[in-house]
Design a protein around this motif. Structure first.
Motif, PDB file in Angstrom:
ATOM      1  N   LEU A  59      25.434   0.410   7.956  1.00  0.00           N
ATOM      2  CA  LEU A  59      26.221  -0.186   8.883  1.00  0.00           C
ATOM      3  C   LEU A  59      26.830  -1.489   8.161  1.00  0.00           C
ATOM      4  N   LEU A  60      26.032  -2.133   7.389  1.00  0.00           N
ATOM      5  CA  LEU A  60      26.598  -3.408   6.686  1.00  0.00           C
ATOM      6  C   LEU A  60      27.558  -2.852   5.727  1.00  0.00           C
ATOM      7  N   GLN A  61      27.552  -1.818   5.126  1.00  0.00           N
ATOM      8  CA  GLN A  61      28.460  -1.301   4.081  1.00  0.00           C
ATOM      9  C   GLN A  61      29.761  -1.035   4.726  1.00  0.00           C
ATOM     10  N   HIS A  62      29.720  -0.415   5.905  1.00  0.00           N
ATOM     11  CA  HIS A  62      30.740  -0.245   6.756  1.00  0.00           C
ATOM     12  C   HIS A  62      31.497  -1.683   7.148  1.00  0.00           C
ATOM     13  N   PHE A  63      30.581  -2.432   7.825  1.00  0.00           N
ATOM     14  CA  PHE A  63      31.364  -3.661   8.178  1.00  0.00           C
ATOM     15  C   PHE A  63      32.059  -4.284   7.132  1.00  0.00           C
ATOM     16  N   THR A  65      32.987  -3.141   4.367  1.00  0.00           N
ATOM     17  CA  THR A  65      34.220  -2.383   3.652  1.00  0.00           C
ATOM     18  C   THR A  65      35.475  -2.492   4.659  1.00  0.00           C
ATOM     19  N   TRP A  66      35.134  -2.272   5.700  1.00  0.00           N
ATOM     20  CA  TRP A  66      36.559  -2.357   6.798  1.00  0.00           C
ATOM     21  C   TRP A  66      36.773  -3.679   7.099  1.00  0.00           C
ATOM     22  N   HIS A  67      35.915  -4.621   7.163  1.00  0.00           N
ATOM     23  CA  HIS A  67      36.456  -5.739   8.080  1.00  0.00           C
ATOM     24  C   HIS A  67      36.372  -6.801   6.692  1.00  0.00           C
ATOM     25  N   GLN A  68      35.427  -7.229   6.202  1.00  0.00           N
ATOM     26  CA  GLN A  68      35.214  -8.244   5.099  1.00  0.00           C
ATOM     27  C   GLN A  68      36.223  -7.900   3.845  1.00  0.00           C
ATOM     28  N   LEU A  69      35.987  -6.927   3.223  1.00  0.00           N
ATOM     29  CA  LEU A  69      36.519  -6.675   1.879  1.00  0.00           C
ATOM     30  C   LEU A  69      37.797  -6.422   2.335  1.00  0.00           C
ATOM     31  N   ARG A  70      38.421  -5.906   3.282  1.00  0.00           N
ATOM     32  CA  ARG A  70      40.114  -5.656   3.781  1.00  0.00           C
ATOM     33  C   ARG A  70      40.663  -7.131   3.631  1.00  0.00           C
ATOM     34  N   LYS A  71      39.675  -7.736   4.488  1.00  0.00           N
ATOM     35  CA  LYS A  71      40.457  -9.180   4.617  1.00  0.00           C
ATOM     36  C   LYS A  71      40.487  -9.936   3.309  1.00  0.00           C
ATOM     37  N   LEU A  72      39.632 -10.038   2.579  1.00  0.00           N
ATOM     38  CA  LEU A  72      39.468 -10.573   1.296  1.00  0.00           C
ATOM     39  C   LEU A  72      40.390 -10.087   0.349  1.00  0.00           C
ATOM     40  N   ARG A  73      40.661  -8.869   0.322  1.00  0.00           N
ATOM     41  CA  ARG A  73      41.480  -8.199  -0.582  1.00  0.00           C
ATOM     42  C   ARG A  73      42.965  -8.484  -0.269  1.00  0.00           C
ATOM     43  N   ALA A  74      43.296  -8.525   0.922  1.00  0.00           N
ATOM     44  CA  ALA A  74      44.656  -8.899   1.521  1.00  0.00           C
ATOM     45  C   ALA A  74      45.035 -10.402   1.230  1.00  0.00           C
ATOM     46  N   LYS A 125      19.377 -19.368  18.056  1.00  0.00           N
ATOM     47  CA  LYS A 125      19.734 -20.558  17.199  1.00  0.00           C
ATOM     48  C   LYS A 125      21.317 -20.327  16.923  1.00  0.00           C
ATOM     49  N   TYR A 126      21.873 -21.097  17.977  1.00  0.00           N
ATOM     50  CA  TYR A 126      23.400 -20.943  18.167  1.00  0.00           C
ATOM     51  C   TYR A 126      23.912 -21.357  16.999  1.00  0.00           C
ATOM     52  N   ALA A 127      23.907 -22.498  16.517  1.00  0.00           N
ATOM     53  CA  ALA A 127      24.474 -23.244  15.368  1.00  0.00           C
ATOM     54  C   ALA A 127      24.356 -22.480  13.968  1.00  0.00           C
ATOM     55  N   THR A 128      23.214 -21.670  13.865  1.00  0.00           N
ATOM     56  CA  THR A 128      23.205 -20.805  12.584  1.00  0.00           C
ATOM     57  C   THR A 128      23.736 -19.475  12.950  1.00  0.00           C
ATOM     58  N   ARG A 129      23.738 -18.928  14.224  1.00  0.00           N
ATOM     59  CA  ARG A 129      24.561 -17.722  14.369  1.00  0.00           C
ATOM     60  C   ARG A 129      25.889 -17.823  14.807  1.00  0.00           C
ATOM     61  N   ARG A 130      26.190 -19.044  14.780  1.00  0.00           N
ATOM     62  CA  ARG A 130      27.751 -18.856  15.317  1.00  0.00           C
ATOM     63  C   ARG A 130      28.785 -18.143  14.448  1.00  0.00           C
ATOM     64  N   PRO A 131      28.603 -18.116  12.979  1.00  0.00           N
ATOM     65  CA  PRO A 131      29.408 -17.474  12.101  1.00  0.00           C
ATOM     66  C   PRO A 131      29.373 -15.885  12.501  1.00  0.00           C
ATOM     67  N   ALA A 132      28.388 -15.450  12.879  1.00  0.00           N
ATOM     68  CA  ALA A 132      28.226 -14.164  13.206  1.00  0.00           C
ATOM     69  C   ALA A 132      29.217 -13.519  14.640  1.00  0.00           C
ATOM     70  N   ARG A 133      29.396 -14.645  15.231  1.00  0.00           N
ATOM     71  CA  ARG A 133      30.298 -14.337  16.512  1.00  0.00           C
ATOM     72  C   ARG A 133      31.174 -13.264  16.157  1.00  0.00           C
ATOM     73  N   HIS A 134      32.259 -13.378  14.873  1.00  0.00           N
ATOM     74  CA  HIS A 134      33.358 -12.336  14.677  1.00  0.00           C
ATOM     75  C   HIS A 134      32.797 -11.035  14.664  1.00  0.00           C
ATOM     76  N   SER A 135      31.711 -10.980  13.967  1.00  0.00           N
ATOM     77  CA  SER A 135      31.013  -9.812  13.472  1.00  0.00           C
ATOM     78  C   SER A 135      30.557  -8.933  14.783  1.00  0.00           C
ATOM     79  N   CYS A 136      30.003  -9.637  15.603  1.00  0.00           N
ATOM     80  CA  CYS A 136      29.530  -8.916  17.010  1.00  0.00           C
ATOM     81  C   CYS A 136      30.802  -8.746  18.040  1.00  0.00           C
TER      82      CYS A 136
END
Length: 147
Positions: A59-63, A65-74, A125-136
Motif C-alpha cells: 500500500l505504501l509503495q502504491h501511495f 508511486t502514484w502520489h508522491q513520486l509523480r508529484k516529485l518528478r513533475a 497527536k494532531y501536530a505530528t499527524r497533520r502532514p498525513a492529512r493529504h494521504s488520508c
C-alpha cells in the motif's frame, strides 16, 4: 557494474553513491536527475524494505508511486527540488505507515476504515499527524478507506 542511475542506486553506501553519481552527472556520463529525487527514492526503498507487514509495504509503495513520486518528478522536471518538498513527502509516507500500523493494532482493515477512525487517529497527536492529512484525504480513498 554498468554506469546507470539504477546500478549506482543499488550501492550499499548512499554517500559514496551520491558522490559518484554527482561526478558522473557533472561530467556528462550520466543524464542529470535531481539529486533530492534520487535520495528520496533511495530512502523510500529502505523504508519499504523495513516495513514488516507486506500488505502495508504494498500500500505504501502504491501511495508513493502514484502520489508522491509523480508529484516529485513533475516538480523536478521544472526545476531543482527543495528540501522541504522531499521532507514533506517523507513525512507523509511515514505517517501513512504509522496510520496503517495503528489500524492493524485496532484490528481494523483499511477497507473498513471510517471517518470515525480517521478522526480518532488525528485527534491523538494532531501536530505530528497533520502532514498525513493529504494521504488520508485522497490516496486512501482510492485504496478503500471510506471517509
Amino acid at each position: 557494474m554498468p554506469l546507470t542511475h539504477e546500478a549506482i542506486q543499488a550501492l550499499p553506501n548512499w554517500r559514496t553513491a551520491a558522490y559518484l553519481r554527482d561526478l558522473l552527472m557533472d561530467s556528462g556520463v550520466l543524464p542529470h536527475i535531481d539529486r533530492r529525487l534520487l535520495l528520496f527514492e533511495r530512502w523510500l526503498a529502505q523504508q519499504l524494505a523495513a516495513t514488516a507487514d507486506t500488505e502495508h509495504a504494498r500500500l505504501l509503495q502504491h501511495f508513493a508511486t502514484w502520489h508522491q513520486l509523480r508529484k516529485l518528478r513533475a516538480k523536478a522536471a521544472k526545476g531543482p527540488l527543495g528540501t522541504s518538498t522531499t521532507q514533506e513527502c517523507r513525512q507523509q509516507i511515514t505517517q501513512a505507515g504509522a496510520f496503517l500500523a495503528w489500524l492493524a493494532a485496532r484490528h481494523v482493515a483499511l477497507s473498513a476504515c471510517t471517518q470515525t477512525d480517521l478522526d480518532a487517529w488525528h485527534a491523538k497527536k494532531y501536530a505530528t499527524r497533520r502532514p498525513a492529512r493529504h494521504s488520508c484525504d485522497g490516496a486512501w480513498t482510492a485504496a478503500g478507506c471510506r471517509g
